[in-house]
Design a protein around this motif. Structure first.
Motif, PDB file in Angstrom:
ATOM      1  N   LEU A   1       0.741  -1.209  -0.103  1.00 53.81           N
ATOM      2  CA  LEU A   1      -0.163   0.041   0.044  1.00 53.81           C
ATOM      3  C   LEU A   1       0.948   1.393   0.049  1.00 53.81           C
ATOM      4  CD1 LEU A   1      -3.167  -0.317   2.284  1.00 53.81           C
ATOM      5  CD2 LEU A   1      -2.772  -0.930  -0.091  1.00 53.81           C
ATOM      6  N   ALA A   2       1.919   1.545   0.915  1.00 55.01           N
ATOM      7  CA  ALA A   2       2.796   2.260   0.792  1.00 55.01           C
ATOM      8  C   ALA A   2       3.500   2.739  -0.613  1.00 55.01           C
ATOM      9  CB  ALA A   2       3.947   2.241   1.774  1.00 55.01           C
ATOM     10  N   ILE A   3       3.898   1.736  -1.330  1.00 58.70           N
ATOM     11  CA  ILE A   3       4.259   1.713  -2.576  1.00 58.70           C
ATOM     12  C   ILE A   3       3.420   2.304  -3.596  1.00 58.70           C
ATOM     13  CG2 ILE A   3       5.102   0.277  -4.784  1.00 58.70           C
ATOM     14  CD1 ILE A   3       6.494  -1.561  -2.939  1.00 58.70           C
TER      15      ILE A   3
ATOM     16  N   LEU B   1      11.211   1.160  -0.402  1.00 51.62           N
ATOM     17  CA  LEU B   1       9.866   0.205   0.036  1.00 51.62           C
ATOM     18  C   LEU B   1      10.161  -0.945  -0.857  1.00 51.62           C
ATOM     19  CD1 LEU B   1       7.155   2.859   0.325  1.00 51.62           C
ATOM     20  CD2 LEU B   1       7.840   1.383   2.096  1.00 51.62           C
ATOM     21  N   ARG B   2      10.255  -0.679  -2.292  1.00 44.67           N
ATOM     22  CA  ARG B   2      10.429  -1.836  -3.203  1.00 44.67           C
ATOM     23  C   ARG B   2      11.505  -2.904  -2.594  1.00 44.67           C
ATOM     24  NH1 ARG B   2      12.620  -1.272  -7.659  1.00 44.67           N
ATOM     25  NH2 ARG B   2      11.810  -3.127  -8.461  1.00 44.67           N
TER      26      ARG B   2
ATOM     27  N   ARG C   1       1.696  -2.656  -7.962  1.00 48.82           N
ATOM     28  CA  ARG C   1       2.725  -1.439  -7.847  1.00 48.82           C
ATOM     29  C   ARG C   1       1.829  -0.077  -7.709  1.00 48.82           C
ATOM     30  NH1 ARG C   1       8.860  -0.063  -9.684  1.00 48.82           N
ATOM     31  NH2 ARG C   1       8.789   2.042  -9.505  1.00 48.82           N
ATOM     32  N   GLU C   2       0.810   0.025  -8.578  1.00 50.89           N
ATOM     33  CA  GLU C   2       0.077   1.264  -8.830  1.00 50.89           C
ATOM     34  C   GLU C   2      -1.248   1.077  -9.431  1.00 50.89           C
ATOM     35  OE1 GLU C   2       0.971   5.548 -11.229  1.00 50.89           O
ATOM     36  OE2 GLU C   2       2.059   4.027 -11.875  1.00 50.89           O
ATOM     37  N   ARG C   3      -2.268   1.993  -8.922  1.00 47.21           N
ATOM     38  CA  ARG C   3      -3.418   1.930  -9.444  1.00 47.21           C
ATOM     39  C   ARG C   3      -3.786   3.156 -10.041  1.00 47.21           C
ATOM     40  NH1 ARG C   3      -7.129  -2.293  -7.448  1.00 47.21           N
ATOM     41  NH2 ARG C   3      -5.936  -3.770  -6.084  1.00 47.21           N
ATOM     42  N   ILE C   4      -3.998   3.644 -11.082  1.00 46.06           N
ATOM     43  CA  ILE C   4      -4.267   4.828 -11.785  1.00 46.06           C
ATOM     44  C   ILE C   4      -5.730   5.068 -11.933  1.00 46.06           C
ATOM     45  CG2 ILE C   4      -3.758   6.167 -13.876  1.00 46.06           C
ATOM     46  CD1 ILE C   4      -1.222   4.366 -14.414  1.00 46.06           C
TER      47      ILE C   4
END
Length: 272
Positions: A110-112, A127-128, A155-158
């Motif tokens: 979540l932090a990433i 973090l990775r 890794r990401e939600r856009i």
């Protein structure tokens, strides 16, 4: 996706309830208060499972006002804020969670996501490193919506608006099956993938001294993968920002394939 799957919600609830969602100082332990907070937390998770995120958030925030170290409420509050696009707030909440649970891979993921959205590259890389170290140590398990059984994490939600999004996953070791570096899916308002792009690695490249990567799309028609389009091939692995740009451009304006072929049977690339 618009909301977490019930499986993910229930799995997280079980994890937090079994490990203790509320922490109070030893000298002020009040069993009745702890039980009441636990019951409220469970109610918040039930609202969250039902898709009532704003109502759930109010409960989690009220718990944190009384007990700032309530791990479950910190995590779920961060998760909801992240889905609302409140990245600064989400990053702050998950930082508080990681101060209590620095090796919890769920919090690290979540932090990433929060810091990736904020373009905080240095923090994302730190973090990775922690996440990849945990994965090599066997401390990362499959949690739908965060990680999966194919050694990949989100890794990401856009957020695209109107409930649509693009989810980008990164694989821990692209030299192992399914030989994928990054995977991006465009998700529609019902939570189903409508576009799927991958940056894949060719383990059997002709030149033993050079790596081979390909940016491809698994073309989805009526919910099924019907065709593969290869858009570009490279001898060097692109960094995340470069590949992210390629994928977003291909989703917006699909380029002309350099190779295209129909797919029969089940494709090797897993769904997120």
């Amino acid at each position: 996706m618009k909301n977490l799957s019930a499986l993910f919600c229930l799995a997280l609830a079980a994890l937090f309830l079994s490990s203790g969602t509320v922490t109070v100082h030893a000298q002020t332990v009040d069993p009745a208060k702890v039980a009441a907070l636990q019951a409220r937390f469970k109610g918040g998770v039930e609202l969250f499972n039902a898709g009532k995120n704003d109502e759930a958030l109010k409960i989690f925030e009220a718990i944190l006002a009384e007990e700032p170290k309530a791990r479950g409420s910190l995590f779920f509050s961060a998760f909801i804020q992240l889905r609302k696009g409140q990245y600064e707030t989400a990053a702050s909440l998950i930082d508080r969670f990681l101060e209590l649970e620095p090796k919890d891979f769920k919090g690290i993921v979540l932090a990433i996501q929060a810091n990736q959205a904020l373009r905080r590259t240095a923090k994302v890389e730190s973090l990775r490193k922690t996440l990849f170290d945990l994965e090599r140590a066997g401390s990362v398990t499959a949690v739908p919506g965060l990680t999966d059984t194919h050694s990949m994490y989100i890794r990401e939600r856009i957020l695209l608006g109107d409930g649509r999004s693009i989810i980008v996953g990164e694989y821990f070791d692209y030299k192992k099956e399914p030989f994928v570096v990054y995977l991006a899916e465009q998700i529609d308002t019902t939570g189903n993938p409508v576009r799927r792009l991958v940056l894949s690695y060719a383990p059997d490249a002709k030149d033993a001294n050079a790596e081979s990567f390909a940016l491809s799309e698994y073309v989805i028609v009526n919910g099924e993968v019907k065709q593969i389009n290869i858009y570009r091939q490279d001898s060097t692995r692109p960094d995340y920002e470069t590949c992210r740009r390629w994928m977003l451009e291909a989703i917006k304006n699909p380029p002309k394939p350099i190779y295209s072929a129909p797919i029969t049977g089940t494709p090797a690339i897993p769904k997120q």
